[in-house]
Design a protein around this motif. Sequence first.
Motif, mmCIF file in Angstrom:
data_model
loop_
_atom_site.group_PDB
_atom_site.id
_atom_site.type_symbol
_atom_site.label_atom_id
_atom_site.label_comp_id
_atom_site.label_asym_id
_atom_site.label_seq_id
_atom_site.Cartn_x
_atom_site.Cartn_y
_atom_site.Cartn_z
ATOM 1 N N GLU A 1 -26.013 -6.740 18.168
ATOM 2 C CA GLU A 1 -24.585 -6.473 17.914
ATOM 3 C C GLU A 1 -24.465 -6.558 16.401
ATOM 4 N N GLN B 1 -21.804 -1.570 16.293
ATOM 5 C CA GLN B 1 -22.249 -1.014 17.573
ATOM 6 C C GLN B 1 -23.179 -2.012 18.234
ATOM 7 N N ARG B 2 -23.083 -2.074 19.549
ATOM 8 C CA ARG B 2 -24.081 -2.814 20.329
ATOM 9 C C ARG B 2 -25.208 -1.837 20.676
ATOM 10 N N ARG C 1 -19.963 8.212 21.771
ATOM 11 C CA ARG C 1 -20.297 7.494 20.538
ATOM 12 C C ARG C 1 -21.745 7.003 20.530
ATOM 13 N N HIS C 2 -22.166 6.432 21.655
ATOM 14 C CA HIS C 2 -23.506 5.844 21.675
ATOM 15 C C HIS C 2 -23.992 5.746 23.109
ATOM 16 N N ARG D 1 -29.191 4.041 13.546
ATOM 17 C CA ARG D 1 -28.063 4.386 14.417
ATOM 18 C C ARG D 1 -26.761 4.055 13.707
ATOM 19 N N GLU E 1 -22.958 -4.849 12.572
ATOM 20 C CA GLU E 1 -21.982 -3.977 11.928
ATOM 21 C C GLU E 1 -22.295 -3.867 10.449
ATOM 22 N N LEU F 1 -23.535 6.375 12.545
ATOM 23 C CA LEU F 1 -22.160 6.048 12.910
ATOM 24 C C LEU F 1 -21.300 5.936 11.651
#
Lengths: 708, 156, 300
Positions: free
Chosen positions: A269, A159-160, A687-688, A351, A271, A355
């Motif tokens: 950014e 996610q960014r 999602r965000h 966060r 993951e 996710l």
Amino acid sequence: MPGLLHAFVVRSPVAHAEITALDVSEAAGAPGVAGVFTAADMRDVGPLPGPPGLPGLEFPLLRAAGDRVRWAGEPVALVVADSAAKAADAAELVSVDYDTLPAVTDPVAAAAPGAPVLHAAAGGPGQFSAASGNVCFRERLTGGDADRAFADAAHRVGQRMVSQRVAPVALEPRGVLAQVIDGRLDVRIGTQRPHGVRTWLAGMFGLPAEDIRVVAGDVGGGFGAKGPLYPDQVAVIAAARLLGRPVKWIEERGESFLATTHGRDQVAELEMAVTADGRISAIRGTVHIGVGAYLTPNALSTARNRMGPLLGQCYDIGAVDVEIVGVLTNATPIGPYRGAGRPEAAYFTERLVDLVAGETGLDPAEVRRRNFISPDQFPFRTRTGLTYDSGDYRAALDKALESYRELRRAQAAARAAGRVAGVGMCCFVEPGGIMPGVHGDQATVTVDPSGAVTVAVGTSGHGQGHQTAFAQLAAELLGVPFADVRVVFGDTDTAPFGYGTFGSRSTVAGGSAVLRACEAVLAAARRVDAPMPLAEAARRLGGLSATAAADVTGETYAFGCYVCVVDIDPGTGRIRIDRVIAVDDCGRVINPLLLEGQVHGGVAQGVGQALFEAVRYDEDGQPLTASLMDYAIPSAKQVPVIESYRLETPSPLNPLGVKGMGESGTIGVTPAVVNAVMDALAPYGVRHLDMPLTPEKVWTAIHEAASV
Amino acid sequence: MAGQREREVIVEMTVNGSACRRVVPARTLLVHFLRDELRLTGTHVGCDTTQCGACTVDMGGVAVKSCTILAAQANGQEITTIEGLADGPIQRAFWAEHGLQCGYCTPGMVMAVRQLLADNPDPTETDVRDGLAGNLCRCTGYQNIVAAVLAAAAET
Amino acid sequence: MYPAEFSYLRAGSVSEALDALADGESDDDLKILAGGQSLLPMMKLRLATPSVLLDIGGLTSLAAVDPEAGRVGALATYRSLQRDARLAGRFPAMADALSVLADPQVRARGTIGGAIAHGDPAADLPAVLLALDATLTVARSGGSRTVALDDFLRGVFDTDLADDELITEVVIPPAAAGQAYEKFEQSASHLPLAGVCAAVEVGAAGAITGARVAVTGVAGRVFRARAVEAALVGQEPVDAVLDGAAAQVRDGAPRPLEDIHASGSFRLHLAEVLAQRALRRALMRAGESSLQVSVTPSGG
């Protein structure tokens, strides 16, 4: 005060420009003006201490024709007059011609090829040159085999995320009063680091430290931003020396939004690699930090020491590969702000963990449980090179989620009734108790012949209640009544050396020093011929005194788990925080009331970042939020009730077993609020969303999803 | 007409029970008059948009923001600042409930709370948070301030 | 924080003030100082730099309030209006607005006349006054005139007030009980991003016989949402009608404001939601008991 003069800072109104002309003559001749100063007058003053190893980025004091200004608010000239109002009047007469240049305030945009470049090539081996454009540091944090972990992963969740630029907004703006008294430079300054200021001024003015006195006095809040020494303050001090008269300067609120350092401004950014059974095996990616127009030492350490290495948070993550990129931007320089890297790390990681829960179908609490470092793994060495001293993360989570089933039931019922309700959590660690230098903070404990005790410390409280906490400590250790103990700090003439108060360090560093000094006093008291109460021993010996240094061996890691419950009005997007459950473990607790106060204040600022606060610039670098009319620090109606709980897992690293926690509220609540809002919006397939979660942003997400 | 075309004004007012008379520039704000002329530095300046309330004083029996009043407008008025308050339930409650940390907002808070309780001696928590709409605090998160107000209300 | 220099005059009577205003037309940039809660903040930031301030704060005759006659002196402070139970009883929407505007300290000094003269498009009370068809008495040396508020307010900080004039009174005609003001705050300034006042009359048969809906914060000036009003008159006050009418708020609305706090389209959306809510509360006050009113509207 006889002869007192007042200063007013002339600042650049534009974000990026060459100064083609600078004429102070009309201002200098205005009524009541004693002098107008520019860069030429500061030539004999050395540079502000910059980040080690990165010369060429020194923070200038004032400017001159031919210089470049790099952010809207940068100090250009200083007007000194016999009243503040006349200084303000004369400032309007300072004539400056600016040849404007394109500006860039977003860190990712500033790092991209073609962005306007702020600084010409500077020296420094390999770390900064014009070829880097605005990138002033680039560091890759690696540990374990992240590539392998990602190759083997059952899930990859990325996610960014943005931890947006915010302003500390202590209620008292910055200021300084400088004068020369009996040949000594006497500086009254709202600072968190009086000894630091003395050291820096000694270096800049070429004076021995003992010829400088720095007094903090009562400081109206700091939150980190009153840790650094600023160019405007140094210019005022220089002016006082040049004029031979006392000069006072107090920042205006609008000015503080421009001139006092900001916090955060990080774009991630990132993951996570996740195994089939929900274990996070690696984290990788890039984080950009927009450090502002000049790189302060703290911006570097925020990203490099406090954000990057803490991305693992409470979890046993086997591999890490994160690049941290520091980027110069036409914005206010970044300085310390409550958390200083730790809130960003907690936010990015927590966060992603939520996710991961979404991706794997596991409950968010379960993902956390499966990944926690367990109590038998301490001291725990992270892949990022940190050593956590002690912790019991599962206990904090379990405590915060005692009513989890009821919370989820209530959420289901609310949803059935058409409401938009969410539950979110954040587990975090908070390093504290840092010792920036080689020698520890000192404390001097003195027992008068009358039995009165004075504790002088090198920390520098500004609302944390050290007068109470250290008095409690000393009273208990010395066996004297609390009312007989007085605590002093903040004046370099009477307080022994210390690093000041910031970074959740004072109970660890100051407290440890107080403990050692008390032990030394008790040892000295044993010189009398028979055991007797301390006050009596002091009377017989003509008084007792001892100075000792904190001998803390490492940073402590407080931790906690925060849970938020939110309800969103779908008609307007307005978020109501119904509950904040805050579980904090900071080892042994000296004063629970003071601890709770820190939690409350930190939570208010963390809620501020989640829902209300953001520093914004337009495309020319013009500040859009330089006023409390546009920058929303929460009011009493905007801060929820906080339910605060404590656990105690002592630290083995200091004799008190305490851990610093002053920034926990800010670290723990922001991700919990955002996770709760995203949980509430999950049925809409959102999602965000980036902070601040404004009503329009939330409503638009609901509306766009609903209309699909 | 009083003050014909003058950039200075004569101001006469009673502050904390003492009469004073000064000649000051017309543009002098009441907060600067109190702090700089009368050396009553308990009243603070925290913003420039009339929002933070750190400058709150009592003028003519009502709490007002002294940063948004000219000293000239206070001519003939009775002013009470934080220095003029006797120790009472509000201050005691702020101390007992840990309703202050750095203390910068506190004088303004106490003056505003004094007004709040005068208008509404038995407020609910919502009433209190509404009543503090004109006062900002960055340290406490307001929770202990609210507790202090409710405790002070209970005592009186 | 330090205003530019100015000369200070204090009026001892209304006629003295009007004479000074008449004189002032010829030379200096003269501004009236009432409560100062709008003017002084601008002067502290040097956004306003009048060379002369005329302080009318001592003109107590201009602060008189007669709720029975709906006459409110221009110098009445928000606080005095808030504490007047008769006024709250006659104009509950005004009580709504007074309880959510500014803060207690500012309300102690700010005046109704000052707010109107300032012409801020994001102000609460003008929405109520517009929905209640208020008129102003505006005096100058040698006479006075009456002007509808709707004609007086022109745009952003732009009103019909001439340099030699002074608002002396606000007159609010008798109004039915069915009125309410709803506000959505900008989270920093606490000014309305949108504010809607609804005033409705319900006939004996239960249908809406009159409706006035005013919107603030959304556009450059407070405006009447006439399409919403037209969609209500003659209709039964049921959910579908109320929500359908509220949806008309965009119809004929002036171009909305856009800034970092909200887009124009979101402001209009808020106006619709607040209209739904204001209408419901107004109708509840009108004693329309057959309406099943829910706190959250069906739409949005």
